[in-house]
Write a protein that holds these residues in place. Structure first.
Motif, PDB file in Angstrom:
ATOM      1  N   LEU A  98       0.822  -1.208   0.000  1.00  0.00           N
ATOM      2  CA  LEU A  98       0.000   0.000   0.000  1.00  0.00           C
ATOM      3  C   LEU A  98       0.862   1.266   0.000  1.00  0.00           C
ATOM      4  O   LEU A  98       0.439   2.313  -0.499  1.00  0.00           O
ATOM      5  CB  LEU A  98      -0.911  -0.010   1.239  1.00  0.00           C
ATOM      6  CG  LEU A  98      -1.855   1.168   1.465  1.00  0.00           C
ATOM      7  CD1 LEU A  98      -2.838   1.298   0.294  1.00  0.00           C
ATOM      8  CD2 LEU A  98      -2.616   0.998   2.765  1.00  0.00           C
ATOM      9  N   LEU A  99       2.066   1.172   0.557  1.00  0.00           N
ATOM     10  CA  LEU A  99       2.933   2.340   0.666  1.00  0.00           C
ATOM     11  C   LEU A  99       3.979   2.418  -0.447  1.00  0.00           C
ATOM     12  O   LEU A  99       4.836   3.296  -0.432  1.00  0.00           O
ATOM     13  CB  LEU A  99       3.644   2.349   2.021  1.00  0.00           C
ATOM     14  CG  LEU A  99       2.732   2.386   3.251  1.00  0.00           C
ATOM     15  CD1 LEU A  99       3.561   2.455   4.525  1.00  0.00           C
ATOM     16  CD2 LEU A  99       1.770   3.566   3.184  1.00  0.00           C
ATOM     17  N   MET A 100       3.911   1.485  -1.383  1.00  0.00           N
ATOM     18  CA  MET A 100       4.870   1.478  -2.486  1.00  0.00           C
ATOM     19  C   MET A 100       4.220   2.028  -3.747  1.00  0.00           C
ATOM     20  O   MET A 100       3.101   1.642  -4.093  1.00  0.00           O
ATOM     21  CB  MET A 100       5.375   0.056  -2.746  1.00  0.00           C
ATOM     22  CG  MET A 100       6.097  -0.586  -1.580  1.00  0.00           C
ATOM     23  SD  MET A 100       6.608  -2.261  -1.968  1.00  0.00           S
ATOM     24  CE  MET A 100       6.989  -2.904  -0.338  1.00  0.00           C
ATOM     25  N   SER A 104      10.161   2.890  -7.638  1.00  0.00           N
ATOM     26  CA  SER A 104      10.799   2.947  -6.328  1.00  0.00           C
ATOM     27  C   SER A 104      11.449   4.304  -6.087  1.00  0.00           C
ATOM     28  O   SER A 104      12.009   4.919  -6.996  1.00  0.00           O
ATOM     29  CB  SER A 104      11.866   1.851  -6.226  1.00  0.00           C
ATOM     30  OG  SER A 104      11.273   0.574  -6.249  1.00  0.00           O
ATOM     31  N   ASP A 105      11.352   4.751  -4.840  1.00  0.00           N
ATOM     32  CA  ASP A 105      12.094   5.927  -4.419  1.00  0.00           C
ATOM     33  C   ASP A 105      12.916   5.534  -3.200  1.00  0.00           C
ATOM     34  O   ASP A 105      12.900   4.387  -2.753  1.00  0.00           O
ATOM     35  CB  ASP A 105      11.151   7.107  -4.131  1.00  0.00           C
ATOM     36  CG  ASP A 105      10.113   6.785  -3.066  1.00  0.00           C
ATOM     37  OD1 ASP A 105      10.303   5.797  -2.312  1.00  0.00           O
ATOM     38  OD2 ASP A 105       9.111   7.511  -2.972  1.00  0.00           O
ATOM     39  N   THR A 106      13.644   6.477  -2.631  1.00  0.00           N
ATOM     40  CA  THR A 106      14.518   6.165  -1.506  1.00  0.00           C
ATOM     41  C   THR A 106      13.745   5.635  -0.307  1.00  0.00           C
ATOM     42  O   THR A 106      14.183   4.703   0.378  1.00  0.00           O
ATOM     43  CB  THR A 106      15.319   7.415  -1.087  1.00  0.00           C
ATOM     44  OG1 THR A 106      16.048   7.900  -2.221  1.00  0.00           O
ATOM     45  CG2 THR A 106      16.282   7.092   0.045  1.00  0.00           C
ATOM     46  N   ALA A 107      12.573   6.208  -0.030  1.00  0.00           N
ATOM     47  CA  ALA A 107      11.776   5.754   1.109  1.00  0.00           C
ATOM     48  C   ALA A 107      11.365   4.292   0.939  1.00  0.00           C
ATOM     49  O   ALA A 107      11.386   3.511   1.900  1.00  0.00           O
ATOM     50  CB  ALA A 107      10.542   6.641   1.271  1.00  0.00           C
ATOM     51  N   SER A 108      11.007   3.922  -0.301  1.00  0.00           N
ATOM     52  CA  SER A 108      10.588   2.546  -0.555  1.00  0.00           C
ATOM     53  C   SER A 108      11.754   1.575  -0.430  1.00  0.00           C
ATOM     54  O   SER A 108      11.672   0.558   0.269  1.00  0.00           O
ATOM     55  CB  SER A 108       9.964   2.428  -1.945  1.00  0.00           C
ATOM     56  OG  SER A 108       8.712   3.064  -1.993  1.00  0.00           O
ATOM     57  N   THR A 109      12.863   1.866  -1.125  1.00  0.00           N
ATOM     58  CA  THR A 109      13.971   0.914  -1.153  1.00  0.00           C
ATOM     59  C   THR A 109      14.701   0.828   0.173  1.00  0.00           C
ATOM     60  O   THR A 109      15.190  -0.234   0.565  1.00  0.00           O
ATOM     61  CB  THR A 109      14.967   1.294  -2.260  1.00  0.00           C
ATOM     62  OG1 THR A 109      15.425   2.632  -2.049  1.00  0.00           O
ATOM     63  CG2 THR A 109      14.312   1.191  -3.629  1.00  0.00           C
ATOM     64  N   ARG A 110      14.778   1.939   0.882  1.00  0.00           N
ATOM     65  CA  ARG A 110      15.546   1.951   2.121  1.00  0.00           C
ATOM     66  C   ARG A 110      14.761   1.432   3.320  1.00  0.00           C
ATOM     67  O   ARG A 110      15.334   0.860   4.248  1.00  0.00           O
ATOM     68  CB  ARG A 110      16.035   3.366   2.409  1.00  0.00           C
ATOM     69  CG  ARG A 110      17.061   3.444   3.524  1.00  0.00           C
ATOM     70  CD  ARG A 110      17.657   4.829   3.632  1.00  0.00           C
ATOM     71  NE  ARG A 110      18.686   4.903   4.667  1.00  0.00           N
ATOM     72  CZ  ARG A 110      19.345   6.012   4.993  1.00  0.00           C
ATOM     73  NH1 ARG A 110      19.083   7.146   4.360  1.00  0.00           N
ATOM     74  NH2 ARG A 110      20.248   5.992   5.944  1.00  0.00           N
ATOM     75  N   TYR A 111      13.433   1.582   3.289  1.00  0.00           N
ATOM     76  CA  TYR A 111      12.634   1.237   4.460  1.00  0.00           C
ATOM     77  C   TYR A 111      11.478   0.279   4.148  1.00  0.00           C
ATOM     78  O   TYR A 111      11.434  -0.838   4.674  1.00  0.00           O
ATOM     79  CB  TYR A 111      12.076   2.504   5.122  1.00  0.00           C
ATOM     80  CG  TYR A 111      13.118   3.538   5.433  1.00  0.00           C
ATOM     81  CD1 TYR A 111      14.094   3.309   6.403  1.00  0.00           C
ATOM     82  CD2 TYR A 111      13.145   4.753   4.761  1.00  0.00           C
ATOM     83  CE1 TYR A 111      15.070   4.261   6.691  1.00  0.00           C
ATOM     84  CE2 TYR A 111      14.115   5.714   5.043  1.00  0.00           C
ATOM     85  CZ  TYR A 111      15.067   5.463   6.001  1.00  0.00           C
ATOM     86  OH  TYR A 111      16.025   6.399   6.274  1.00  0.00           O
TER      87      TYR A 111
END
Length: 289
Positions: A98-100, A104-111
């Motif tokens: 739901l949050l992806m 991909s951005d940094t928030a997605s790949t990192r967390y």
């Protein structure tokens, strides 16, 4: 059914395009199971509203009371028991997809992606953190009311909750390969854990359980402990004593009959093991109930 999926809980969502839901639960009897041992790819937050509960996540046992939050990480084995006569709790379950976004951005790949594949895990028991409980309360309110634009509010609050967890409650960060191996072992051992839960009354041996997977006793025991945090004997006793406690509280069976019904042919050994796990003798519990 594929045996590997025996402990995998099917997770239907009210809206597959917005995969998040909340369930309210209540238990009016101490010792009753909250839910059997299982796992799922979603993250789950158990928010205790009243009473007390004993919840095992992976290898950790948490005793949670009103106001506490238990965090169930993605792909983590968990089960629980009520420890009071007035247990009430909310279960918030979310598919982190739901949050992806589509890219991909940094928030997605990192967390977020790490949270979803179990390579980033969090402490399972949160107590006394008003930021977390306020965020959860707001999420549950939005999901209950479903006012215009609630989807935007829910996603915003989920990102806020993720930030709180990442800043204060990270327990471990694994490499991708370690996470893959953990998930593979979880699926591999699922039929054995289901077998123990279904055949706890029978004589169970490490050799026999290892044979189900074609493993040596040593290799099986090592993998079993890495997955559950417990020895095979300890795990079997926990399952048996959980059923014994329920029988003592909810039936008129004698202590010796309960011992026999849960795989113990020696009442003295049963009483010793029961007291070790529950903290009181079975005869005392029987008189109290």
């Amino acid at each position: 059914m594929d045996q590997r999926a025996m402990l995998l809980e099917p997770m239907d969502m009210p809206n597959p395009l917005f995969p998040i839901k909340v369930h309210r639960h209540a238990s009016r009897e101490q010792g009753l199971p909250m839910f059997p041992i299982h796992w799922h790819a979603h993250m789950e937050f158990l928010y205790i509203q009243a009473g007390e509960a004993e919840i095992t996540c992976g290898s950790e046992l948490y005793r949670a009371s009103a106001g506490d939050v238990v965090v169930v990480n993605s792909r983590e084995l968990h089960h629980g028991f009520s420890r009071s006569d007035n247990l009430k709790y909310d279960a918030l379950i979310v598919d982190l997809a739901l949050l992806m976004g589509p890219s991909s951005d940094t928030a997605s790949t990192r967390y977020i992606e790490r949270m979803a594949d179990n390579s980033m895990t969090f402490c399972g028991h949160i107590r006394g953190d008003k930021s977390v409980t306020s965020c959860l309360s707001a999420l549950i309110h939005e999901l209950d009311e479903k006012g215009y634009g609630y989807e935007l509010a829910v996603k915003s609050l989920l990102f806020q909750l993720a930030a709180l967890l990442v800043r204060d409650y990270v327990a471990a960060v694994r490499g991708a390969e370690d996470s893959r191996v953990l998930s593979s072992n979880l699926e591999r051992f699922a039929p054995v854990l289901s077998y123990i839960d279904e055949h706890y009354k029978d004589k169970l041996s490490v050799e026999g359980l290892a044979g189900q997977l074609g493993l040596s006793r040593f290799h099986f025991s090592r993998l079993f402990r890495s997955l559950t945090g417990r020895t095979v004997t300890d795990y079997v006793n926990i399952v048996r004593i959980g059923h014994a406690e329920l029988l003592l509280r909810s039936t008129s069976l004698s202590v010796s009959e309960v011992a026999d019904a849960t795989g113990y042919n020696d009442i003295y050994y049963f009483s010793k093991v029961f007291k070790r796990y529950i903290g009181t003798a079975p005869s005392t519990l029987r008189r109290g109930s």
